[in-house]
Structures are given as structure tokens and as C-alpha cells.
Design a protein around this motif. Sequence first.
Motif, short mmCIF file in Angstrom:
data_model
loop_
_atom_site.label_atom_id
_atom_site.label_comp_id
_atom_site.label_asym_id
_atom_site.label_seq_id
_atom_site.Cartn_x
_atom_site.Cartn_y
_atom_site.Cartn_z
N THR A 163 0.86 -1.18 0.00
CA THR A 163 0.00 0.00 0.00
C THR A 163 0.90 1.23 0.00
O THR A 163 2.11 1.13 0.11
N GLY A 164 0.32 2.38 -0.13
CA GLY A 164 1.11 3.60 -0.17
C GLY A 164 1.36 4.03 -1.60
O GLY A 164 1.05 3.33 -2.56
N ARG A 165 1.95 5.20 -1.73
CA ARG A 165 2.22 5.80 -3.05
C ARG A 165 3.15 4.90 -3.88
O ARG A 165 4.12 4.35 -3.37
N PRO A 166 2.87 4.77 -5.18
CA PRO A 166 3.73 3.95 -6.05
C PRO A 166 5.15 4.51 -6.13
O PRO A 166 5.37 5.71 -6.02
N ARG A 167 6.10 3.62 -6.32
CA ARG A 167 7.50 4.01 -6.46
C ARG A 167 7.75 4.67 -7.81
O ARG A 167 7.02 4.46 -8.75
N HIS A 168 8.84 5.42 -7.90
CA HIS A 168 9.20 6.08 -9.15
C HIS A 168 9.79 5.11 -10.16
O HIS A 168 9.67 5.31 -11.37
N VAL A 169 10.47 4.09 -9.68
CA VAL A 169 11.05 3.08 -10.57
C VAL A 169 10.62 1.71 -10.07
O VAL A 169 10.35 1.52 -8.88
N LEU A 170 10.57 0.75 -10.98
CA LEU A 170 10.10 -0.59 -10.65
C LEU A 170 10.86 -1.60 -11.48
O LEU A 170 10.98 -1.45 -12.70
N ALA A 171 11.41 -2.62 -10.82
CA ALA A 171 12.05 -3.73 -11.52
C ALA A 171 11.19 -4.96 -11.31
O ALA A 171 10.71 -5.21 -10.21
N ARG A 172 11.00 -5.71 -12.37
CA ARG A 172 10.13 -6.89 -12.31
C ARG A 172 10.82 -8.05 -13.00
O ARG A 172 11.17 -7.97 -14.17
N ARG A 173 11.03 -9.14 -12.24
CA ARG A 173 11.66 -10.32 -12.81
C ARG A 173 10.70 -11.00 -13.78
O ARG A 173 9.51 -11.11 -13.52
N ARG A 174 11.23 -11.43 -14.91
CA ARG A 174 10.40 -12.11 -15.90
C ARG A 174 9.99 -13.49 -15.40
O ARG A 174 10.80 -14.23 -14.85
N LYS A 175 8.74 -13.83 -15.60
CA LYS A 175 8.22 -15.11 -15.12
C LYS A 175 8.72 -16.30 -15.94
O LYS A 175 8.76 -17.41 -15.46
N ASP A 176 9.11 -16.06 -17.18
CA ASP A 176 9.50 -17.17 -18.05
C ASP A 176 10.95 -17.59 -17.88
O ASP A 176 11.49 -18.33 -18.69
N GLY A 177 11.58 -17.14 -16.81
CA GLY A 177 12.92 -17.62 -16.49
C GLY A 177 14.04 -16.84 -17.11
O GLY A 177 13.92 -15.67 -17.43
N ASP A 178 15.16 -17.50 -17.27
CA ASP A 178 16.40 -16.95 -17.80
C ASP A 178 17.01 -15.89 -16.89
O ASP A 178 18.00 -15.27 -17.24
N GLY A 179 16.42 -15.63 -15.72
CA GLY A 179 16.98 -14.69 -14.77
C GLY A 179 16.97 -13.25 -15.22
O GLY A 179 17.70 -12.43 -14.68
N LEU A 180 16.14 -12.91 -16.20
CA LEU A 180 16.09 -11.54 -16.70
C LEU A 180 15.04 -10.72 -15.95
O LEU A 180 14.09 -11.25 -15.41
N ALA A 181 15.26 -9.42 -15.94
CA ALA A 181 14.31 -8.50 -15.32
C ALA A 181 14.00 -7.37 -16.29
O ALA A 181 14.78 -7.09 -17.19
N ASP A 182 12.85 -6.75 -16.10
CA ASP A 182 12.46 -5.57 -16.87
C ASP A 182 12.42 -4.39 -15.90
O ASP A 182 11.95 -4.52 -14.77
N GLY A 183 12.90 -3.25 -16.35
CA GLY A 183 12.89 -2.03 -15.55
C GLY A 183 11.90 -1.03 -16.11
O GLY A 183 11.83 -0.83 -17.32
N TYR A 184 11.12 -0.42 -15.23
CA TYR A 184 10.09 0.54 -15.62
C TYR A 184 10.22 1.83 -14.82
O TYR A 184 10.69 1.80 -13.67
N VAL A 185 9.77 2.93 -15.41
CA VAL A 185 9.71 4.21 -14.70
C VAL A 185 8.27 4.70 -14.69
O VAL A 185 7.52 4.49 -15.63
N HIS A 231 -6.71 4.73 -8.28
CA HIS A 231 -5.52 4.05 -7.75
C HIS A 231 -4.78 3.25 -8.81
O HIS A 231 -4.53 2.06 -8.68
N THR A 232 -4.43 3.95 -9.89
CA THR A 232 -3.70 3.34 -10.99
C THR A 232 -2.42 4.10 -11.25
O THR A 232 -2.43 5.33 -11.32
N ALA A 233 -1.33 3.36 -11.40
CA ALA A 233 -0.03 3.94 -11.73
C ALA A 233 0.42 3.35 -13.06
O ALA A 233 0.42 2.13 -13.23
N VAL A 234 0.80 4.20 -14.00
CA VAL A 234 1.22 3.75 -15.32
C VAL A 234 2.74 3.89 -15.43
O VAL A 234 3.29 4.97 -15.18
N TYR A 235 3.38 2.79 -15.79
CA TYR A 235 4.83 2.73 -15.93
C TYR A 235 5.21 2.43 -17.37
O TYR A 235 4.52 1.68 -18.05
N SER A 236 6.33 2.99 -17.83
CA SER A 236 6.87 2.69 -19.16
C SER A 236 8.19 1.96 -19.01
O SER A 236 9.02 2.29 -18.15
N TRP A 237 8.40 0.99 -19.88
CA TRP A 237 9.61 0.17 -19.89
C TRP A 237 10.82 1.00 -20.29
O TRP A 237 10.72 1.87 -21.16
#
Length: 89
Positions: free
Chosen positions: A25-47, A56-62
Motif C-alpha cells: 500500500t502507499g504511493r507507487p515508487r518512481h522506478v520498478l524492476a520486475r523479474r520475468r516469469k518465463d525464467g532466464d533470470g532476466l528483469a524488466d525495468g520501468y519508470v 488508484h492506478t499507476a502507469v509505468y513505461s519500460w
Amino acid sequence: MQQRWVYKLRDCPDREDVETLSKQTGRPRHVLARRRKDGDGLADGYVLQWIDAQVHTAVYSWIQSGDPQQVTDDLLQFLTEACPDGGTR
């Protein structure tokens, strides 16, 4: 009662846009990293692009995909450049 936020993650090449319920809960962060579910240990970064507080919607771009540590480093660099004095934009 505090409401959770819906995060809209968009613009990632070769991935569909995603809507997900935040785990905190609380205000959304300015940056967000999200690990990919399909493996390979990769992550996507969003701002954070914009917030709609009424629904209560926050829109992030990759901005980057890759090794989680490198994505995190790049997101922190972006945050430092966007908010050099620790303020918000």
C-alpha cells in the motif's frame, strides 16, 4: 483502510502490456524492476509516467531488460538524474 494500486506496465518490446495489483500500500515508487516469469533470470525495468489517484492506478513505461543487477543499477541512475535532491517529480 488503505487501497492497493493497480500497476500498468507498458511499452516493453516483445511483451504484452500488463496490469498487476501491487503487493504494498502507499504511493507507487518512481522506478520498478520486475523479474520475468518465463525464467532466464532476466528483469524488466520501468519508470513511473503518471498516476490516477482517483482509481488508484499507476502507469509505468519500460526502459530496459537484462540482468537484474544491471537493470537495478540503471534504474537507480535514472532516479538520481530525475530527482537529484531526493525530491519527487
